[in-house]
Structure formats: C-alpha cells, structure tokens
Write a protein that holds these residues in place. Structure first.
Motif, mmCIF file in Angstrom:
data_model
loop_
_atom_site.group_PDB
_atom_site.id
_atom_site.type_symbol
_atom_site.label_atom_id
_atom_site.label_comp_id
_atom_site.label_asym_id
_atom_site.label_seq_id
_atom_site.Cartn_x
_atom_site.Cartn_y
_atom_site.Cartn_z
ATOM 1 N N VAL A 133 33.199 69.301 33.989
ATOM 2 C CA VAL A 133 32.581 68.374 34.938
ATOM 3 C C VAL A 133 32.586 66.947 34.399
ATOM 4 O O VAL A 133 32.173 66.020 35.100
ATOM 5 C CB VAL A 133 31.131 68.795 35.269
ATOM 6 C CG1 VAL A 133 31.107 70.167 35.898
ATOM 7 C CG2 VAL A 133 30.243 68.747 34.028
ATOM 8 N N ALA A 134 33.041 66.772 33.161
ATOM 9 C CA ALA A 134 33.092 65.426 32.578
ATOM 10 C C ALA A 134 34.379 65.301 31.755
ATOM 11 O O ALA A 134 35.448 65.657 32.236
ATOM 12 C CB ALA A 134 31.846 65.165 31.739
ATOM 13 N N ILE A 165 31.868 60.363 24.299
ATOM 14 C CA ILE A 165 31.757 61.589 25.099
ATOM 15 C C ILE A 165 30.431 61.606 25.861
ATOM 16 O O ILE A 165 30.382 61.943 27.050
ATOM 17 C CB ILE A 165 31.863 62.842 24.205
ATOM 18 C CG1 ILE A 165 33.229 62.905 23.528
ATOM 19 C CG2 ILE A 165 31.614 64.104 25.036
ATOM 20 C CD1 ILE A 165 34.386 63.216 24.413
ATOM 21 N N GLN A 166 29.361 61.233 25.175
ATOM 22 C CA GLN A 166 28.041 61.215 25.818
ATOM 23 C C GLN A 166 28.040 60.282 27.031
ATOM 24 O O GLN A 166 27.517 60.624 28.094
ATOM 25 C CB GLN A 166 26.979 60.771 24.816
ATOM 26 C CG GLN A 166 25.561 60.799 25.378
ATOM 27 C CD GLN A 166 24.587 60.049 24.488
ATOM 28 O OE1 GLN A 166 24.707 58.839 24.318
ATOM 29 N NE2 GLN A 166 23.644 60.775 23.904
ATOM 30 N N GLN A 167 28.648 59.125 26.869
ATOM 31 C CA GLN A 167 28.695 58.163 27.972
ATOM 32 C C GLN A 167 29.480 58.719 29.159
ATOM 33 O O GLN A 167 29.061 58.583 30.315
ATOM 34 C CB GLN A 167 29.321 56.852 27.488
ATOM 35 C CG GLN A 167 29.299 55.749 28.534
ATOM 36 C CD GLN A 167 29.861 54.439 27.994
ATOM 37 O OE1 GLN A 167 30.528 54.412 26.970
ATOM 38 N NE2 GLN A 167 29.594 53.353 28.684
ATOM 39 N N GLN A 168 30.611 59.356 28.882
ATOM 40 C CA GLN A 168 31.393 59.923 29.983
ATOM 41 C C GLN A 168 30.655 61.079 30.648
ATOM 42 O O GLN A 168 30.714 61.237 31.873
ATOM 43 C CB GLN A 168 32.765 60.382 29.477
ATOM 44 C CG GLN A 168 33.717 59.239 29.175
ATOM 45 C CD GLN A 168 35.168 59.679 29.061
ATOM 46 O OE1 GLN A 168 35.470 60.864 28.941
ATOM 47 N NE2 GLN A 168 36.079 58.727 29.097
ATOM 48 N N VAL A 227 31.198 71.463 30.252
ATOM 49 C CA VAL A 227 31.980 70.332 29.760
ATOM 50 C C VAL A 227 32.956 70.928 28.752
ATOM 51 O O VAL A 227 32.545 71.409 27.694
ATOM 52 C CB VAL A 227 31.098 69.260 29.087
ATOM 53 C CG1 VAL A 227 31.973 68.152 28.504
ATOM 54 C CG2 VAL A 227 30.103 68.679 30.078
ATOM 55 N N ARG A 228 34.228 70.941 29.097
ATOM 56 C CA ARG A 228 35.238 71.601 28.257
ATOM 57 C C ARG A 228 36.316 70.589 27.891
ATOM 58 O O ARG A 228 36.994 70.039 28.762
ATOM 59 C CB ARG A 228 35.848 72.796 28.986
ATOM 60 C CG ARG A 228 36.847 73.585 28.148
ATOM 61 C CD ARG A 228 37.282 74.861 28.855
ATOM 62 N NE ARG A 228 38.298 75.584 28.113
ATOM 63 C CZ ARG A 228 38.059 76.426 27.117
ATOM 64 N NH1 ARG A 228 36.809 76.647 26.746
ATOM 65 N NH2 ARG A 228 39.037 77.050 26.494
ATOM 66 N N ILE A 229 36.478 70.353 26.602
ATOM 67 C CA ILE A 229 37.384 69.317 26.105
ATOM 68 C C ILE A 229 38.585 69.948 25.411
ATOM 69 O O ILE A 229 38.431 70.818 24.551
ATOM 70 C CB ILE A 229 36.651 68.390 25.114
ATOM 71 C CG1 ILE A 229 35.550 67.615 25.829
ATOM 72 C CG2 ILE A 229 37.624 67.427 24.444
ATOM 73 C CD1 ILE A 229 34.680 66.815 24.891
ATOM 74 N N PHE A 230 39.768 69.499 25.787
ATOM 75 C CA PHE A 230 40.979 69.870 25.058
ATOM 76 C C PHE A 230 41.203 68.819 23.981
ATOM 77 O O PHE A 230 41.316 67.628 24.272
ATOM 78 C CB PHE A 230 42.186 69.918 25.997
ATOM 79 C CG PHE A 230 43.446 70.414 25.326
ATOM 80 C CD1 PHE A 230 43.781 71.753 25.371
ATOM 81 C CD2 PHE A 230 44.281 69.542 24.647
ATOM 82 C CE1 PHE A 230 44.932 72.221 24.746
ATOM 83 C CE2 PHE A 230 45.430 69.993 24.022
ATOM 84 C CZ PHE A 230 45.758 71.341 24.074
ATOM 85 N N LEU A 231 41.256 69.265 22.734
ATOM 86 C CA LEU A 231 41.440 68.360 21.603
ATOM 87 C C LEU A 231 42.906 68.398 21.194
ATOM 88 O O LEU A 231 43.389 69.389 20.655
ATOM 89 C CB LEU A 231 40.541 68.807 20.451
ATOM 90 C CG LEU A 231 40.248 67.797 19.346
ATOM 91 C CD1 LEU A 231 39.647 66.516 19.902
ATOM 92 C CD2 LEU A 231 39.310 68.409 18.319
ATOM 93 N N SER A 232 43.613 67.315 21.474
ATOM 94 C CA SER A 232 45.059 67.276 21.246
ATOM 95 C C SER A 232 45.386 66.420 20.032
ATOM 96 O O SER A 232 44.890 65.298 19.903
ATOM 97 C CB SER A 232 45.757 66.694 22.481
ATOM 98 O OG SER A 232 47.135 66.490 22.243
#
Length: 381
Positions: free
Chosen positions: A98-99, A333-336, A25-30
């Motif tokens: 994946v999320a 985030i947890q829900q997604q 799970v990799r998030i781009f923080l913009s």
C-alpha cells in the motif's frame, strides 16, 4: 456530512480502486549482492524491525521485504528462471504494497548479465541466420540449435533455453565432483552462447533490424531489469520507490586489493593486471546517471561518497556512513508510508460501504482477467 468518495463508492463510480484490499507494506530490495552486504545486514538488524513496529502500531499494517539474496531455488538456476523469479517478485510487491514497493541500492557493480532464457522466435531466427552466415561460427550455430528449443505454445512463439540438466544431467548429481565438472562445462557453453548472441544482436542493431530495447535484453543485468520493472516503467515511481547510490571516491586506485572485485566489475589483462570492465561501467553509469534520474525526482535519490578501505564496507571504518544510510532509509520509507496510506486508505466504518467496496474490488479483478473471444463470436454471427 457524506463525502463525495463515499457517494461515488455507493453509486459504483469510484475510480481509484486498489487492485486488492491489502494491509501490507512490501518492499523489493534490489541490488547486486557482494558489494551491498554491509548496508543490507544493517537494514535487517536496525531498520526493518523499526519499520515493522511503525507500520503495525500506527496503521495496523504488516511490513515485509523481499531480498532475493536469501536464495533462489536450485531449480530456478537449472531452468534459467532466476530473472523471471526476481521480476515476478517486483510485481507482487507492486500489487500488494500500500506504500513503498521498490528500493534500489547501487554501488560500483552492475550485476550478472545472464543469457536470455527466452527469445522471440522471429528475433532468434534473425540472430541464428547471422551466426550461420559466418563460416567460422558454424559450431556456435549448432550449439544454439541444441540449446534453444522452439515453443509454439507461447503467443507469439519463442525459443526457450533448455534446462541445463536436459543436456548435462550430472549437474544434478549427488556427487559434488560431478556437479563441479558439469558446472564448469556449462560455464564454457554459456559463455559461447552469450557471446555469439551479443555479437549477432549488435549486427542486427547496426542494420536497424531490431529495436534498442530488444538489443538491450542481451546486455543489461538482472538488476537493471528489476529497476526497469520497479521504477522506470511505473507511473507512480516518485510516490513508491527510492534509490540509494554509494560511491567509493578512490576505489579505482585500489583495483589490486583482494576485495576490490567484490565491489567493482573488473576484467584482467593477460598479465593478470585488473582493470575496470569499461562495457559494464558504461551500462552502470547510464543507469545511475541517466535512466533513473530521468524518472525519479532528486528527493527520491540519496547519494553517498565514502573512502575505500582494504576491508571493503565494514562497521569499523564506515560506521558513520552506515548510520546515515540507516537514518535516511528509515525516514524516507516512513514518509512514503505516511503519504500513501493517508491518501489511499479509505476509513470504513459503514458495513454497507465496506461490502460494496469489496464487491467493486473483486469485480475489477475479474474484469482484468476477462478476455473476450470476438473472433469466434464474429465467425458464428
């Protein structure tokens, strides 16, 4: 009982293949940097460790985040590839996560609006012609021709903004004073180039010679370009992206405070009086209140109203806001993650099923990269 998905995989008919068999799970923080430091630091200290544990313990996944605040290499600044670097990172997050793959935090700042590093050749020549037609802009036209170089290796051809060091080599000097002088000189040149390009783009738009998206490229911020890539142009934005909007209800009454310029875009009158940069504010409001809500559902957009203090965002005066933000961020985030992982990851216990699926994913990767040369084949047939 064999599921229909299982049968489709064995028959080579399964259509919902992921691009890669990712376990991340990799998030781009913009966001802009100076005004969201309080929230970002709190995420790193309090939220991301919990998400790491949750992903690992419940799904065996690795949680990662991409925060460009932690440094873009000097070479990227020199060759004007900062924007490209950020946009490539958004694409990597989209490919491997994946999320959730993109989260934006917005306050009152719109972000930097750099001079375009590349301009389509035909468009550049239109702009250049307009600038040359003004007798007062001859020097600026010459400046453009010095700093932009035609690259015909690209298809279609483009004009590329030369690396700063190619024209101002002392910007890479080991002498700090020489670097500062070169940076000051580049700032003047860059402002002239950017101003003339924007003026010419405005004329082109008025004469209906360019599309609005081409015009926008000269005006919008890096942050908005990230949001276009991460939210506005993707089909599954509501499944994998989130937006957090924070508003100071009374910041307009405190523009003279020392820290105000870190939290809102300002410009200054001749007497030094700070006022809100209305052009930038208009672009920011369009992004926050029109473009993002047109794509994201209300449940994906979190809004906060807080009061301004002379210290900006801080844990003493805004502890309740930061705690609420942390909780909302973690829960969203947890829900997604739960929804995406449970619906997209296929439990595989059969080695044959696993091997066929891996082959299918690899095949999809190769097919996506294949470009047939029908022009050559037709010429010899």
């Amino acid at each position: 009982m064999i599921s229909s998905n299982y049968q489709d995989v064995l028959r080579g008919r399964y259509q919902q293949l992921p691009d890669v068999r990712s376990k991340v799970v990799r998030i781009f923080l913009s966001s802009t940097f100076s005004d969201t430091m309080g929230e970002r630091d709190s995420l790193i200290e309090n939220v991301f460790p919990k998400l790491k544990s949750y992903c690992r313990e419940k799904y065996g996944l690795e949680f990662q985040y991409a925060d460009m605040r932690w440094g873009i290499p000097t070479e990227s600044n020199n060759n004007h590839s900062e924007t490209e670097t950020c946009l490539k990172e958004t694409e990597l997050c989209q490919k491997y996560s994946v999320a959730t793959n993109f989260v934006v935090l917005l306050g009152h700042r719109y972000g930097s609006r750099p001079t375009p590093a590349t301009i389509r050749a035909s468009l550049f020549e239109q702009l250049y012609s307009i600038i040359c037609s003004d007798i007062n802009d001859k020097d600026d036209a010459q400046l453009l021709s010095q700093w932009y170089q035609l690259d015909t290796n690209c298809i279609p051809a483009v004009y590329i903004l030369r690396p700063i060091s190619s024209m101002l080599p002392k910007i890479l000097s080991p002498d700090t004073n020489e670097v500062k002088r070169a940076e000051k000189e580049w700032k003047k040149i860059n402002t002239r180039i950017r101003t003339r390009l924007r003026q010419a783009a405005t004329k082109c738009l008025e004469q209906q010679q360019i599309q609005e998206n081409e015009y926008d490229d000269f005006f919008v911020s890096v942050t908005e370009k990230e949001i276009i890539n991460g939210i506005l142009s993707v089909p599954n934005a509501n499944e994998r992206t989130l937006c957090f909007l924070r508003k100071f209800e009374d910041i307009h009454e405190h523009l003279s405070d020392n820290k105000a310029s870190k939290y809102i875009d300002l410009k200054y009158l001749n007497d030094g009086t700070p006022i809100v940069d209305d052009e930038v504010e208009k672009l920011l409001n369009r992004l926050k209140y029109t473009r993002i809500p047109n794509v994201l559902q209300s449940k994906n957009i979190y809004k906060y109203k807080i009061h301004w203090t002379s210290k900006g965002i801080n844990r003493d005066d805004h502890s309740q806001h930061i705690e609420q933000f942390n909780n909302d961020f973690y829960n969203a985030i947890q829900q997604q993650i739960d929804q995406c992982v449970q619906s997209r990851i296929i439990p595989i216990s059969d080695p044959l099923h696993h091997e066929i699926l891996e082959h299918a994913i690899e095949c999809k990767t190769y097919v996506a990269k294949f470009h047939g040369r029908t022009d050559i084949l037709n010429s010899v047939s």
